[in-house]
Design a protein around this motif. Structure first.
Motif, PDB file in Angstrom:
ATOM      1  N   SER A  29      45.088  65.602  -0.602  1.00 47.94           N
ATOM      2  CA  SER A  29      45.541  64.209  -0.460  1.00 47.94           C
ATOM      3  C   SER A  29      45.324  63.466  -1.769  1.00 47.94           C
ATOM      4  CB  SER A  29      44.745  63.510   0.650  1.00 47.94           C
ATOM      5  OG  SER A  29      43.401  63.327   0.221  1.00 47.94           O
ATOM      6  N   GLY A  30      45.885  62.277  -1.834  1.00 50.72           N
ATOM      7  CA  GLY A  30      45.687  61.433  -3.010  1.00 50.72           C
ATOM      8  C   GLY A  30      44.225  61.065  -3.180  1.00 50.72           C
ATOM      9  N   THR A  31      43.578  60.776  -2.076  1.00 47.89           N
ATOM     10  CA  THR A  31      42.161  60.431  -2.115  1.00 47.89           C
ATOM     11  C   THR A  31      41.346  61.588  -2.676  1.00 47.89           C
ATOM     12  OG1 THR A  31      42.481  58.971  -0.217  1.00 47.89           O
ATOM     13  CG2 THR A  31      40.219  59.644  -0.696  1.00 47.89           C
ATOM     14  N   GLN A  32      41.664  62.812  -2.228  1.00 52.99           N
ATOM     15  CA  GLN A  32      40.927  63.966  -2.746  1.00 52.99           C
ATOM     16  C   GLN A  32      41.205  64.163  -4.245  1.00 52.99           C
ATOM     17  OE1 GLN A  32      41.826  68.206  -1.892  1.00 52.99           O
ATOM     18  NE2 GLN A  32      39.845  68.244  -0.868  1.00 52.99           N
ATOM     19  N   GLY A  33      42.449  63.957  -4.649  1.00 51.96           N
ATOM     20  CA  GLY A  33      42.801  64.109  -6.064  1.00 51.96           C
ATOM     21  C   GLY A  33      42.047  63.116  -6.938  1.00 51.96           C
ATOM     22  N   ASN A  34      41.977  61.869  -6.487  1.00 54.58           N
ATOM     23  CA  ASN A  34      41.244  60.847  -7.252  1.00 54.58           C
ATOM     24  C   ASN A  34      39.751  61.163  -7.274  1.00 54.58           C
ATOM     25  OD1 ASN A  34      43.554  59.354  -7.822  1.00 54.58           O
ATOM     26  ND2 ASN A  34      43.319  58.029  -6.032  1.00 54.58           N
ATOM     27  N   LEU A  35      39.226  61.599  -6.147  1.00 62.72           N
ATOM     28  CA  LEU A  35      37.789  61.906  -6.075  1.00 62.72           C
ATOM     29  C   LEU A  35      37.446  63.089  -6.995  1.00 62.72           C
ATOM     30  CD1 LEU A  35      34.942  61.573  -4.862  1.00 62.72           C
ATOM     31  CD2 LEU A  35      35.663  63.052  -2.964  1.00 62.72           C
ATOM     32  N   ILE A  36      38.218  64.160  -6.877  1.00 64.59           N
ATOM     33  CA  ILE A  36      37.957  65.342  -7.710  1.00 64.59           C
ATOM     34  C   ILE A  36      38.026  64.961  -9.193  1.00 64.59           C
ATOM     35  CG2 ILE A  36      38.942  67.554  -8.470  1.00 64.59           C
ATOM     36  CD1 ILE A  36      39.697  68.102  -5.534  1.00 64.59           C
ATOM     37  N   SER A  37      39.051  64.200  -9.556  1.00 61.29           N
ATOM     38  CA  SER A  37      39.199  63.806 -10.965  1.00 61.29           C
ATOM     39  C   SER A  37      37.994  62.996 -11.433  1.00 61.29           C
ATOM     40  CB  SER A  37      40.484  62.999 -11.158  1.00 61.29           C
ATOM     41  OG  SER A  37      41.600  63.757 -10.737  1.00 61.29           O
ATOM     42  N   SER A  38      37.561  62.050 -10.614  1.00 65.74           N
ATOM     43  CA  SER A  38      36.404  61.223 -10.995  1.00 65.74           C
ATOM     44  C   SER A  38      35.157  62.090 -11.131  1.00 65.74           C
ATOM     45  CB  SER A  38      36.136  60.139  -9.940  1.00 65.74           C
ATOM     46  OG  SER A  38      37.300  59.396  -9.701  1.00 65.74           O
ATOM     47  N   LEU A  39      34.975  63.025 -10.178  1.00 67.82           N
ATOM     48  CA  LEU A  39      33.783  63.873 -10.212  1.00 67.82           C
ATOM     49  C   LEU A  39      33.753  64.736 -11.481  1.00 67.82           C
ATOM     50  CD1 LEU A  39      33.616  65.095  -6.481  1.00 67.82           C
ATOM     51  CD2 LEU A  39      32.141  63.398  -7.570  1.00 67.82           C
ATOM     52  N   VAL A  40      34.940  65.217 -11.890  1.00 69.26           N
ATOM     53  CA  VAL A  40      34.982  66.057 -13.096  1.00 69.26           C
ATOM     54  C   VAL A  40      34.733  65.214 -14.347  1.00 69.26           C
ATOM     55  CG1 VAL A  40      36.456  67.537 -14.528  1.00 69.26           C
ATOM     56  CG2 VAL A  40      36.442  67.829 -12.048  1.00 69.26           C
ATOM     57  N   HIS A  41      35.381  64.066 -14.441  1.00 68.06           N
ATOM     58  CA  HIS A  41      35.206  63.237 -15.646  1.00 68.06           C
ATOM     59  C   HIS A  41      33.797  62.655 -15.740  1.00 68.06           C
ATOM     60  CE1 HIS A  41      39.364  63.537 -16.788  1.00 68.06           C
ATOM     61  NE2 HIS A  41      39.786  62.957 -15.678  1.00 68.06           N
ATOM     62  N   CYS A  42      33.190  62.389 -14.600  1.00 72.30           N
ATOM     63  CA  CYS A  42      31.871  61.730 -14.594  1.00 72.30           C
ATOM     64  C   CYS A  42      30.805  62.739 -14.165  1.00 72.30           C
ATOM     65  CB  CYS A  42      31.875  60.535 -13.644  1.00 72.30           C
ATOM     66  SG  CYS A  42      33.077  59.286 -14.084  1.00 72.30           S
ATOM     67  N   ASN A  43      30.782  63.889 -14.813  1.00 68.62           N
ATOM     68  CA  ASN A  43      29.863  64.947 -14.370  1.00 68.62           C
ATOM     69  C   ASN A  43      28.465  64.825 -14.972  1.00 68.62           C
ATOM     70  OD1 ASN A  43      30.554  65.619 -16.923  1.00 68.62           O
ATOM     71  ND2 ASN A  43      31.231  67.701 -16.486  1.00 68.62           N
ATOM     72  N   VAL A  44      28.185  63.677 -15.569  1.00 70.29           N
ATOM     73  CA  VAL A  44      26.836  63.427 -16.102  1.00 70.29           C
ATOM     74  C   VAL A  44      26.185  62.381 -15.209  1.00 70.29           C
ATOM     75  CG1 VAL A  44      25.593  62.443 -18.065  1.00 70.29           C
ATOM     76  CG2 VAL A  44      27.593  63.880 -18.459  1.00 70.29           C
ATOM     77  N   ARG A  45      24.955  62.602 -14.816  1.00 71.61           N
ATOM     78  CA  ARG A  45      24.258  61.584 -13.990  1.00 71.61           C
ATOM     79  C   ARG A  45      24.189  60.266 -14.738  1.00 71.61           C
ATOM     80  NH1 ARG A  45      22.377  62.982  -9.269  1.00 71.61           N
ATOM     81  NH2 ARG A  45      21.277  61.051  -8.901  1.00 71.61           N
ATOM     82  N   GLY A  46      24.344  59.169 -13.994  1.00 72.82           N
ATOM     83  CA  GLY A  46      24.297  57.859 -14.632  1.00 72.82           C
ATOM     84  C   GLY A  46      25.639  57.448 -15.220  1.00 72.82           C
ATOM     85  N   SER A  47      26.729  58.151 -14.774  1.00 76.76           N
ATOM     86  CA  SER A  47      28.062  57.800 -15.283  1.00 76.76           C
ATOM     87  C   SER A  47      28.602  56.549 -14.605  1.00 76.76           C
ATOM     88  CB  SER A  47      29.054  58.936 -14.999  1.00 76.76           C
ATOM     89  OG  SER A  47      28.779  60.062 -15.784  1.00 76.76           O
ATOM     90  N   GLU A  48      29.417  55.842 -15.358  1.00 80.75           N
ATOM     91  CA  GLU A  48      30.118  54.685 -14.803  1.00 80.75           C
ATOM     92  C   GLU A  48      31.608  54.841 -15.024  1.00 80.75           C
ATOM     93  OE1 GLU A  48      29.175  50.049 -14.812  1.00 80.75           O
ATOM     94  OE2 GLU A  48      29.800  50.698 -16.802  1.00 80.75           O
ATOM     95  N   MET A  49      32.391  54.404 -14.033  1.00 82.39           N
ATOM     96  CA  MET A  49      33.848  54.356 -14.239  1.00 82.39           C
ATOM     97  C   MET A  49      34.324  52.920 -14.074  1.00 82.39           C
ATOM     98  SD  MET A  49      35.580  55.964 -10.844  1.00 82.39           S
ATOM     99  CE  MET A  49      36.365  54.721  -9.810  1.00 82.39           C
ATOM    100  N   ILE A  50      35.360  52.593 -14.827  1.00 82.99           N
ATOM    101  CA  ILE A  50      35.919  51.239 -14.803  1.00 82.99           C
ATOM    102  C   ILE A  50      37.290  51.301 -14.136  1.00 82.99           C
ATOM    103  CG2 ILE A  50      36.760  49.338 -16.248  1.00 82.99           C
ATOM    104  CD1 ILE A  50      34.657  50.141 -18.342  1.00 82.99           C
ATOM    105  N   CYS A  51      37.534  50.364 -13.188  1.00 81.44           N
ATOM    106  CA  CYS A  51      38.848  50.332 -12.527  1.00 81.44           C
ATOM    107  C   CYS A  51      39.214  48.897 -12.188  1.00 81.44           C
ATOM    108  CB  CYS A  51      38.823  51.199 -11.262  1.00 81.44           C
ATOM    109  SG  CYS A  51      37.626  50.670 -10.040  1.00 81.44           S
ATOM    110  N   GLY A  52      40.418  48.689 -11.735  1.00 86.29           N
ATOM    111  CA  GLY A  52      40.865  47.354 -11.349  1.00 86.29           C
ATOM    112  C   GLY A  52      40.317  46.963  -9.982  1.00 86.29           C
ATOM    113  N   ASP A  53      40.115  45.656  -9.778  1.00 83.28           N
ATOM    114  CA  ASP A  53      39.535  45.225  -8.501  1.00 83.28           C
ATOM    115  C   ASP A  53      40.545  45.256  -7.353  1.00 83.28           C
ATOM    116  OD1 ASP A  53      41.060  43.024  -9.206  1.00 83.28           O
ATOM    117  OD2 ASP A  53      39.485  41.550  -8.799  1.00 83.28           O
ATOM    118  N   ASN A  54      41.795  45.518  -7.682  1.00 83.85           N
ATOM    119  CA  ASN A  54      42.790  45.690  -6.621  1.00 83.85           C
ATOM    120  C   ASN A  54      43.289  47.125  -6.546  1.00 83.85           C
ATOM    121  OD1 ASN A  54      43.402  43.596  -4.812  1.00 83.85           O
ATOM    122  ND2 ASN A  54      44.261  42.370  -6.476  1.00 83.85           N
TER     123      ASN A  54
END
Ligand SMILES: *Cc1c(COP(=O)(O)O)cnc(C)c1O
Length: 392
Positions: free
Chosen positions: A84-109
């Motif tokens: 699903s799209g949700t899984q794709g976004n989650l997997i991508s975030s998990l791979v890019h932010c694979n260091v503890r203490g990572s932050e991601m920036i996104c739009g509030d909408n």
């Protein structure tokens, strides 16, 4: 429940169920979402004829072909089917932010912030920072710069920026290429990855005429839904570098997304690549048609902002004083009086989108004729509910 600022907690994606007991509709025009699209006969045939293997063993030829073709189309090294799209976004975030203490920036909408249960925090321990979205789906680049963390022991580590194209909550807006280029420049300087939630990326390429590979040129990863307006029963696909996809494949397995004879689903994906992308123009045309018919007839009572209508998501602003839930319920119901005026009972389904607006989405299963009928019903209800307001 209390009303929130933009109404999303009140209504969100909840269907307007309780239509008044009325007549059985002659026609139902279901504009709640482009997820409603059904696999066509051709797609079902493609699914039935798919050659299959075990995709966890990388032996499903249909999936291998699909992933290779998507990667090529987007100008990236590799692709991976996800559930699903949700899984794709989650997997991508998990791979890019694979260091503890990572932050991601996104739009509030963004969908990733609003509609995915905060999964990046829930499952990935990722801290997220939201920047206010502009009406066109962007956010301020200066704002972004000021939120990128410096190397300081007090701070999390900025690893990822997420953008959404087309932007759902902003009404299907196509992100301007100039903005994406500026964003990429900043992220490159700071060695931050960019993920594009491109659930409706093909709508963006059709609407803008810009090749999809150019739109995603500087994205580290992209996720595209196959079940939004394109007819597939399930699935999304993510693309990126070879190394990104290798890590994503591991992550997908851990999340329970390794599907064995996956060619059943990717056969639909191949069918989409060959048959379903260019036709999205029809959905955009039908959206424009509804807007034109509604605005020309009842603009003072209910109006669609055509300057913001880039693709297949219409935001209908109801200004006749009628409450949005009542308005949507009345659109869905069929009563005797409208059959006299309109000649048939038309039920229009859509979601309340804020306290004064509704979202309507055109898609594969909505013909031009159905779009015209929907517009007639909207005009009728805009007038009827305005009249009842002044007479009650
Ligand atoms: C629908 C959607 C998603 C999630 O897709 P699912 O397949 O429903 O999980 C993500 N982002 C956007 C912008 C969407 O519209």
């Amino acid at each position: 429940m209390p009303a929130s600022q933009n109404g999303v907690h009140v209504q969100g994606y909840q269907a307007v169920k309780a239509t008044k007991p009325g007549k059985v509709p002659d026609v139902i025009v279901d504009l709640r979402s482009d997820t409603l699209t059904q696999p066509s006969k051709g797609m079902r045939e493609a699914i039935a004829n798919a050659t299959l293997g075990d995709d966890v063993f990388l032996e499903d030829p249909t999936t291998n072909e699909f992933e290779a073709r998507v990667a090529k189309l987007l100008g990236k090294e590799a692709a991976l089917f996800v559930t699903s799209g949700t899984q794709g976004n989650l997997i991508s975030s998990l791979v890019h932010c694979n260091v503890r203490g990572s932050e991601m920036i996104c739009g509030d909408n963004s969908h990733m912030y609003k509609y995915e249960q905060g999964n990046v925090a829930q499952f990935g321990g990722i801290h997220s920072c939201q920047l206010p979205n502009e009406p066109d789906g962007t956010f301020s680049i200066d704002d972004l710069k000021s939120h990128i963390r410096t190397d300081d022991i007090h701070y999390p580590i900025t690893k990822l920026v997420c953008v959404e194209n087309t932007h759902n909550r902003c009404g299907g807006r196509v992100l301007p290429l100039k903005w994406l280029d500026e964003l990429a420049e900043v992220c490159k300087q700071h060695e931050i990855s960019i993920h594009m939630d491109g659930a409706r990326l093909f709508n963006a390429t059709i609407a803008s005429g810009i090749p999809v590979s150019r739109i995603v040129r500087d994205m580290s990863s992209v996720s595209i839904c196959l079940s939004k307006g394109l007819g597939a029963p399930a699935g999304s696909v993510i693309v990126g570098s070879k190394s990104f996809i290798e890590q994503a494949r591991r992550m997908r397995k851990a999340l329970g997304g390794g599907i064995r004879q996956n060619g059943i689903l990717t056969a639909a994906g191949l069918y989409i690549l060959d048959n379903m992308i260019t036709r999205l123009q029809e959905d955009h045309d039908n959206a424009q048609l509804i807007a034109k018919l509604v605005n020309s007839k009842v603009e003072k009572l209910a109006r669609i902002d055509t300057e913001r209508l880039d693709t297949n998501i219409l935001v209908l602003h109801v200004t006749n004083g009628c409450g949005i839930v009542d308005f949507c319920s009345r659109l869905a119901a069929v009563e005797e009086n409208e059959i006299v005026t309109l000649g048939k009972g038309i039920s229009v389904k859509c979601f309340p989108w804020s306290n004064t607006s509704a979202r309507l989405v055109t898609h594969f299963d909505i013909s031009k004729e159905m779009a015209e009928l929907a517009a007639q019903k909207i005009c009728f209800v805009a007038q009827e509910t305005a009249r009842s307001k002044t007479t009650s």
